[in-house]
Design a protein around this motif. Structure first.
Motif, PDB file in Angstrom:
ATOM      1  N   TYR A 189       0.835  -1.208   0.000  1.00 22.87           N
ATOM      2  CA  TYR A 189       0.000   0.000   0.000  1.00 22.87           C
ATOM      3  C   TYR A 189       0.871   1.261   0.000  1.00 22.87           C
ATOM      4  O   TYR A 189       0.606   2.213  -0.753  1.00 22.87           O
ATOM      5  N   ALA A 190       1.935   1.273   0.828  1.00 21.22           N
ATOM      6  CA  ALA A 190       2.836   2.423   0.878  1.00 21.22           C
ATOM      7  C   ALA A 190       3.537   2.618  -0.458  1.00 21.22           C
ATOM      8  O   ALA A 190       3.738   3.756  -0.910  1.00 21.22           O
ATOM      9  N   SER A 245       8.356   3.300   0.458  1.00 19.03           N
ATOM     10  CA  SER A 245       7.982   2.005   1.019  1.00 19.03           C
ATOM     11  C   SER A 245       9.182   1.315   1.646  1.00 19.03           C
ATOM     12  O   SER A 245       9.083   0.729   2.734  1.00 19.03           O
ATOM     13  N   PHE A 246      10.343   1.402   0.986  1.00 25.39           N
ATOM     14  CA  PHE A 246      11.562   0.786   1.513  1.00 25.39           C
ATOM     15  C   PHE A 246      11.980   1.450   2.816  1.00 25.39           C
ATOM     16  O   PHE A 246      12.388   0.771   3.775  1.00 25.39           O
ATOM     17  N   LEU A 306      12.599   1.363   8.724  1.00 25.32           N
ATOM     18  CA  LEU A 306      12.322   1.915  10.052  1.00 25.32           C
ATOM     19  C   LEU A 306      11.605   0.889  10.927  1.00 25.32           C
ATOM     20  O   LEU A 306      11.920   0.737  12.118  1.00 25.32           O
ATOM     21  N   TYR A 307      10.649   0.183  10.341  1.00 24.96           N
ATOM     22  CA  TYR A 307       9.956  -0.856  11.099  1.00 24.96           C
ATOM     23  C   TYR A 307      10.913  -1.982  11.480  1.00 24.96           C
ATOM     24  O   TYR A 307      10.842  -2.520  12.594  1.00 24.96           O
ATOM     25  N   LYS A 353      10.759  -9.766   3.704  1.00 21.48           N
ATOM     26  CA  LYS A 353      10.255 -10.377   2.471  1.00 21.48           C
ATOM     27  C   LYS A 353       9.663  -9.316   1.548  1.00 21.48           C
ATOM     28  O   LYS A 353       9.904  -9.331   0.328  1.00 21.48           O
ATOM     29  N   GLU A 354       8.880  -8.383   2.119  1.00 15.70           N
ATOM     30  CA  GLU A 354       8.263  -7.326   1.317  1.00 15.70           C
ATOM     31  C   GLU A 354       9.313  -6.350   0.786  1.00 15.70           C
ATOM     32  O   GLU A 354       9.227  -5.885  -0.357  1.00 15.70           O
ATOM     33  N   MET A 355      10.306  -6.028   1.614  1.00 15.22           N
ATOM     34  CA  MET A 355      11.319  -5.048   1.214  1.00 15.22           C
ATOM     35  C   MET A 355      12.201  -5.554   0.079  1.00 15.22           C
ATOM     36  O   MET A 355      12.519  -4.815  -0.861  1.00 15.22           O
ATOM     37  N   PHE A 356      12.624  -6.822   0.178  1.00 11.49           N
ATOM     38  CA  PHE A 356      13.614  -7.355  -0.756  1.00 11.49           C
ATOM     39  C   PHE A 356      13.009  -8.326  -1.767  1.00 11.49           C
ATOM     40  O   PHE A 356      13.757  -8.999  -2.493  1.00 11.49           O
TER      41      PHE A 356
END
Length: 334
Positions: A73-74, A83-84, A89-90, A303-306
């Protein structure tokens, strides 16, 4: 029963929230509340609950725009770079929060159950079991929370009620002896423990009934809000019992005031000599659920980032990173 191990019910989410929050706040909220507000810490806990419910409403307003995942979504809303950064940060927050909490639980277990065991061994074992649980998916975490929900809460509540009859009322009075501005700032310090609720942005979309109509969405919110209220009620009972038995100064000076309180409460029968050990043994069950949550979210965000196909491939690196930080000497008392 369900083939998709990333989907849960609203009831399961509620119980997962209760286990995750109470396992942490039950230990450290009494010290924080007493340190910043003294006997008025009860007001701080109540106000912190109000803040948490408002924060939860804001999170749900954001989550209703999410169809698949928060980072996706971001990415769609502000681009892949943003988004990255959000994911990074999270990840940092999850790593350090997880390291602190596993260190905290490790020290509690060492102090109450395994005094002669090296703290690093305790931390490693906690992380290994939690990693196994995290590898099984989000639904398994929720199912475990369902199984241990009453098994954990009822004995702790029963022991605390036994302690209420021995409290010194003079230790609880007077109330409203703190400046109003300090009450609000102190309640914010208590609320910071609830800031981990922002991880709901990752798991709300996993609730089967979410975004299936306004009525069902409100039902999900009601379940989670109910979980927060249950945690707050337990925190109030723990705080009042600890304050009434130990006094404001000892509660504020001692991170382990909850443990100390459990140690001095006696069962009517002499059959159980170490009820604190029994309760902490039960409490330890919840630690695996909490710690597995941090490892799960860290692997999920990675997983979402990379764009990794299987988040399980990130669990061992996540374990090693959290373990490496958790064994660094730190003052958990602070």
């Amino acid at each position: 029963m369900f083939s998709n191990n990333e989907k849960i019910s609203a009831k399961q989410l509620k119980r997962l929230i209760v286990i995750d929050l109470f396992s942490v706040t039950g230990i450290i909220v009494p010290k924080i509340a007493a340190s910043v507000l003294g006997k008025d810490g009860v007001l701080g806990i109540i106000l912190a609950t109000v803040y948490a419910l408002i924060f939860l409403w804001i999170l749900f307003m954001i989550a209703k725009e999410i169809n698949d995942s928060y980072l996706q979504y971001a990415k769609e809303a502000a681009g892949s770079v943003f988004s990255f950064i959000i994911g990074l940060l999270y990840s940092i927050k999850i790593i350090f929060s997880g390291a602190f909490i596993v260190r905290l639980f490790g020290e509690v277990i060492k102090a109450t159950l395994l005094e002669d065991t090296d703290l690093r061994i305790i931390i490693l074992l906690l992380l290994l079991v939690a990693t196994y649980m995290a590898s099984k998916g989000f639904e398994v975490r929720a199912r475990v929370a369902e199984v241990i929900y009453f098994f954990i809460l009822i004995p702790i509540l029963g022991l605390l009620f036994l302690g209420l009859k021995n409290i010194e009322v003079s230790n609880l009075m007077p109330l409203f002896n703190t400046d109003i501005d300090k009450i609000f700032s102190g309640s914010y310090s208590v609320f910071l423990i609830f800031s981990l609720l922002d991880l709901l942005l990752f798991c709300i979309p996993m609730v089967r009934s979410y975004n299936k109509g306004k009525k069902k969405t409100r039902s999900v919110y009601s379940h989670v809000a109910g979980g927060i209220l249950i945690v707050s009620i337990f925190n109030l009972i723990i705080f009042l019992t600890a304050l009434g038995l130990l006094g404001s100064k000892e509660v504020s000076d001692n991170l382990w005031s909850t443990i100390t309180t459990l140690q001095i409460i006696e069962f009517p029968s002499s059959a159980i000599k170490r009820q604190d050990g029994l309760i902490m043994g039960i409490w330890t069950l919840s630690t695996f659920t909490v710690i597995s949550g941090f490892l799960y979210y860290l692997s999920y965000v990675g997983k979402e980032m990379f764009c990794i196909s299987n988040r399980k491939n990130l669990l061992i690196p996540a374990l090693l990173i959290v373990f490496g930080i958790a064994i660094i000497p730190m003052e958990t008392e602070q």
